[in-house]
Design a protein around this motif. Structure first.
Motif, PDB file in Angstrom:
ATOM      1  N   TYR A 154       0.832  -1.204   0.000  1.00 54.80           N
ATOM      2  CA  TYR A 154       0.000   0.000   0.000  1.00 54.80           C
ATOM      3  C   TYR A 154       0.869   1.257   0.000  1.00 54.80           C
ATOM      4  CZ  TYR A 154      -3.699  -3.221   1.575  1.00 54.80           C
ATOM      5  OH  TYR A 154      -4.599  -4.255   1.694  1.00 54.80           O
ATOM      6  N   HIS A 178      -6.137   3.415   0.230  1.00 49.43           N
ATOM      7  CA  HIS A 178      -7.384   2.688  -0.024  1.00 49.43           C
ATOM      8  C   HIS A 178      -8.538   3.423   0.659  1.00 49.43           C
ATOM      9  CE1 HIS A 178      -6.386  -0.064   3.704  1.00 49.43           C
ATOM     10  NE2 HIS A 178      -6.136   1.195   3.931  1.00 49.43           N
ATOM     11  N   SER A 180     -10.595   2.134   2.491  1.00 45.31           N
ATOM     12  CA  SER A 180     -10.802   1.574   3.836  1.00 45.31           C
ATOM     13  C   SER A 180     -10.404   2.586   4.906  1.00 45.31           C
ATOM     14  CB  SER A 180      -9.969   0.298   4.019  1.00 45.31           C
ATOM     15  OG  SER A 180     -10.130  -0.575   2.943  1.00 45.31           O
ATOM     16  N   GLN A 183     -13.184   3.621   7.188  1.00 40.11           N
ATOM     17  CA  GLN A 183     -13.927   2.707   8.074  1.00 40.11           C
ATOM     18  C   GLN A 183     -14.050   3.242   9.493  1.00 40.11           C
ATOM     19  OE1 GLN A 183     -12.962  -1.412   8.445  1.00 40.11           O
ATOM     20  NE2 GLN A 183     -13.093  -1.830   6.240  1.00 40.11           N
ATOM     21  N   ARG A 204      -1.348   5.360  -5.045  1.00 37.99           N
ATOM     22  CA  ARG A 204      -0.224   4.482  -4.682  1.00 37.99           C
ATOM     23  C   ARG A 204       1.015   4.882  -5.461  1.00 37.99           C
ATOM     24  NH1 ARG A 204      -3.010  -1.255  -3.422  1.00 37.99           N
ATOM     25  NH2 ARG A 204      -4.704  -0.338  -2.215  1.00 37.99           N
ATOM     26  N   GLU A 220     -15.327   1.347  -1.097  1.00 36.54           N
ATOM     27  CA  GLU A 220     -15.278   0.594   0.160  1.00 36.54           C
ATOM     28  C   GLU A 220     -16.721   0.437   0.641  1.00 36.54           C
ATOM     29  OE1 GLU A 220     -12.626  -0.515   1.680  1.00 36.54           O
ATOM     30  OE2 GLU A 220     -13.474  -1.121   3.613  1.00 36.54           O
ATOM     31  N   PHE A 258      -6.021  -9.768   4.663  1.00 38.84           N
ATOM     32  CA  PHE A 258      -6.051  -8.314   4.879  1.00 38.84           C
ATOM     33  C   PHE A 258      -6.122  -8.134   6.382  1.00 38.84           C
ATOM     34  CE2 PHE A 258      -8.233  -9.408   0.990  1.00 38.84           C
ATOM     35  CZ  PHE A 258      -7.551  -8.641   0.051  1.00 38.84           C
ATOM     36  N   PHE A 260      -7.306  -6.130   8.359  1.00 38.10           N
ATOM     37  CA  PHE A 260      -8.505  -5.569   9.001  1.00 38.10           C
ATOM     38  C   PHE A 260      -9.725  -6.470   8.916  1.00 38.10           C
ATOM     39  CE2 PHE A 260      -9.429  -4.081   4.701  1.00 38.10           C
ATOM     40  CZ  PHE A 260      -8.144  -3.864   4.203  1.00 38.10           C
ATOM     41  N   VAL A 261      -9.576  -7.672   8.361  1.00 39.30           N
ATOM     42  CA  VAL A 261     -10.690  -8.619   8.363  1.00 39.30           C
ATOM     43  C   VAL A 261     -10.221  -9.991   8.846  1.00 39.30           C
ATOM     44  CG1 VAL A 261     -12.283  -7.621   6.666  1.00 39.30           C
ATOM     45  CG2 VAL A 261     -10.288  -8.883   5.857  1.00 39.30           C
ATOM     46  N   PRO A 292     -12.261  -8.239  -2.869  1.00 40.42           N
ATOM     47  CA  PRO A 292     -11.674  -8.648  -1.591  1.00 40.42           C
ATOM     48  C   PRO A 292     -12.614  -8.230  -0.467  1.00 40.42           C
ATOM     49  CG  PRO A 292     -10.524  -6.721  -2.474  1.00 40.42           C
ATOM     50  CD  PRO A 292     -11.569  -7.110  -3.484  1.00 40.42           C
ATOM     51  N   CYS A 293     -12.751  -9.085   0.519  1.00 38.52           N
ATOM     52  CA  CYS A 293     -13.741  -8.788   1.568  1.00 38.52           C
ATOM     53  C   CYS A 293     -13.457  -9.633   2.814  1.00 38.52           C
ATOM     54  CB  CYS A 293     -15.144  -9.097   1.057  1.00 38.52           C
ATOM     55  SG  CYS A 293     -15.308 -10.773   0.421  1.00 38.52           S
ATOM     56  N   GLY A 294     -14.297  -9.520   3.804  1.00 37.44           N
ATOM     57  CA  GLY A 294     -14.114 -10.347   5.000  1.00 37.44           C
ATOM     58  C   GLY A 294     -14.968  -9.854   6.152  1.00 37.44           C
ATOM     59  N   ALA A 315     -16.902  -6.284   5.578  1.00 39.11           N
ATOM     60  CA  ALA A 315     -16.381  -5.161   4.791  1.00 39.11           C
ATOM     61  C   ALA A 315     -15.908  -5.685   3.442  1.00 39.11           C
ATOM     62  CB  ALA A 315     -15.224  -4.497   5.524  1.00 39.11           C
ATOM     63  N   PHE A 316     -15.880  -4.813   2.483  1.00 39.99           N
ATOM     64  CA  PHE A 316     -15.389  -5.207   1.149  1.00 39.99           C
ATOM     65  C   PHE A 316     -14.821  -3.975   0.444  1.00 39.99           C
ATOM     66  CE2 PHE A 316     -18.979  -3.255  -1.004  1.00 39.99           C
ATOM     67  CZ  PHE A 316     -19.963  -3.264  -0.029  1.00 39.99           C
TER      68      PHE A 316
HETATM   69  N1  DAH Z   1      -8.545  -1.952   1.024  1.00 44.99           N
HETATM   70  C1  DAH Z   1      -8.141  -3.185   0.344  1.00 44.99           C
HETATM   71  C2  DAH Z   1      -7.172  -2.842  -0.778  1.00 44.99           C
HETATM   72  O1  DAH Z   1      -7.122  -1.749  -1.210  1.00 44.99           O
HETATM   73  C3  DAH Z   1      -9.331  -3.883  -0.211  1.00 44.99           C
HETATM   74  C4  DAH Z   1     -10.191  -4.500   0.840  1.00 44.99           C
HETATM   75  C5  DAH Z   1      -9.979  -5.821   1.216  1.00 44.99           C
HETATM   76  C6  DAH Z   1     -11.185  -3.774   1.468  1.00 44.99           C
HETATM   77  C7  DAH Z   1     -10.760  -6.428   2.154  1.00 44.99           C
HETATM   78  C8  DAH Z   1     -11.967  -4.367   2.451  1.00 44.99           C
HETATM   79  C9  DAH Z   1     -11.743  -5.711   2.784  1.00 44.99           C
HETATM   80  O2  DAH Z   1     -12.922  -3.713   3.076  1.00 44.99           O
HETATM   81  O3  DAH Z   1     -12.547  -6.289   3.699  1.00 44.99           O
HETATM   82  O4  DAH Z   1      -6.508  -3.715  -1.234  1.00 44.99           O
END
Ligand code: DAH
Length: 347
Positions: A154, A178, A180, A183, A204, A220, A258, A260-261, A292-294, A315-316
């Motif tokens: 990142y 990101h 995120s 959040q 980035r 997000e 990730f 955060f998940v 991507p999520c979790g 979150a995703f």
């Molecule tokens: N923020 C991550 C990225 O930029 C993507 C991401 C992954 C967001 C998983 C999420 C998550 O909310 O649960 O690669």
């Protein structure tokens, strides 16, 4: 005779001066210079019958008058063509109009509005976010331990801080890597139940290529409430993708990391090009990696100040640039933001 010529000339010039339309101008031409009945033509025709001593003077006078009238007619005609309808009452309906240039929505904006509408119909709120953020919201509040290698992917643009200001490490400012980063900020300001999306620009420090740019777009999203489960996550993503692609899609989860998940996933969507049979787009697997999520990590909910163990959430993070590329078959992400009109005018 001389007087008569002068009178005809003056009469013609006055009429030309007053004349309002090309049709009238034509009438004047016939009246004075017409081959058959033109007043001046008649005089010119009679010159040969005049006595010898008058022939020369009258002939040249009449010719001069004709030239003057002719010139005035030409000038008036050109003036009318230039002056346009307002001044002359003349309007050529066959002249192609000047096309006003009109703008239209950028492909990224179109996708954003479409995605927002779908989420709004499912009860989500749309937030805008801070593009300039700090180490805390971009990383630390999201359970990235300081200096952890997970941050490497990142890498973004940091602000040069004034060394005299002695800011705390977590307050170091940077362009968000990101969406995120919103959040915890949003959770801090709102109590569950929460259903939120944050479409926005991210940055980035990349060596750019067809699928990487230093500036790109993500959406997000997260949901926090009591008893939120993976089933809610899967249902929401399936409903979203089916609406975006206009057909029922299948989804599957694979493990993904990730900080955060927990658990974290890569959500794949059945390939809409081949219907899951296998093609070049899905690299013959029948699946396309999309979201991507979790389940939100308890440490993140803790950063937000929520009571321990009370809430859960998912979150995703959707690649919004990527979605636009898939939808409009764009093969280079850099085209989206380089402002090339030849590209943009295709939408
Ligand atoms: N923020 C991550 C990225 O930029 C993507 C991401 C992954 C967001 C998983 C999420 C998550 O909310 O649960 O690669």
């Amino acid at each position: 005779m001389q007087e008569q010529i002068e009178k005809i000339k003056q009469g013609a010039l006055t009429e030309i001066g007053r004349c309002q339309s090309e049709k009238e101008l034509e009438k004047i031409l016939y009246k004075y210079l017409g081959r058959k009945d033109g007043q001046l033509t008649a005089i010119l025709r009679g010159v040969s019958e005049l006595p010898e001593e008058q022939r020369q003077t009258i002939g040249s006078l009449a010719n001069k008058a004709r030239a003057e009238i002719d010139q005035a007619l030409q000038k008036k005609k050109a003036g009318m063509a230039n002056a346009g309808a307002a001044q002359t009452g003349y309007f050529d309906v066959t002249v192609p109009g000047a096309k006003p240039t009109t703008g239209h929505m950028h492909p990224l904006t179109r996708i954003r509005l479409e995605v927002q509408d779908i989420f709004k119909s499912m009860g989500f709120k749309v937030y805008e976010g801070n593009e300039l953020t700090d180490l805390y919201y971009n990383f630390l509040s999201l359970n990235f331990p300081d200096n952890h290698p997970a941050m490497d992917s990142y890498d973004t643009f940091f602000i040069k801080e004034d060394p005299k200001k002695k800011i705390k490490p977590e307050e170091r400012r940077m362009m968000r890597a990101h969406t995120s980063n919103m959040q915890v900020r949003i959770m801090e300001q709102n109590k569950p139940p929460l259903k939120v999306i944050v479409p926005g620009r991210c940055f980035r420090n990349e060596a750019t290529d067809a699928s990487h740019d230093h500036t790109f777009h993500q959406v997000e999203g997260f949901v926090v409430d009591e008893n939120i489960s993976i089933a809610n996550l899967v249902y929401t993503q399936k409903a979203l993708l089916s609406k975006i692609f206009g057909q029922e899609v299948k989804v599957r989860l694979r493990p993904g990391y990730f900080p955060f998940v927990e658990p974290g996933f890569e959500l794949d969507c059945s390939c809409i090009i081949c219907g899951g049979k296998g093609c070049s787009v899905c690299k013959r697997t029948g699946w396309v990696e999309l979201i991507p999520c979790g389940m939100i990590h308890p440490k993140v909910l803790e950063s937000a100040g929520y009571p321990k163990g009370k809430y859960t959430g998912f979150a995703f993070g959707m690649g919004w640039s990527r979605l636009a590329m898939m939808k409009y078959e764009i093969d280079d992400v850099r085209l989206l933001l380089n402002g090339d009109m030849r590209f943009l005018e295709q939408f």
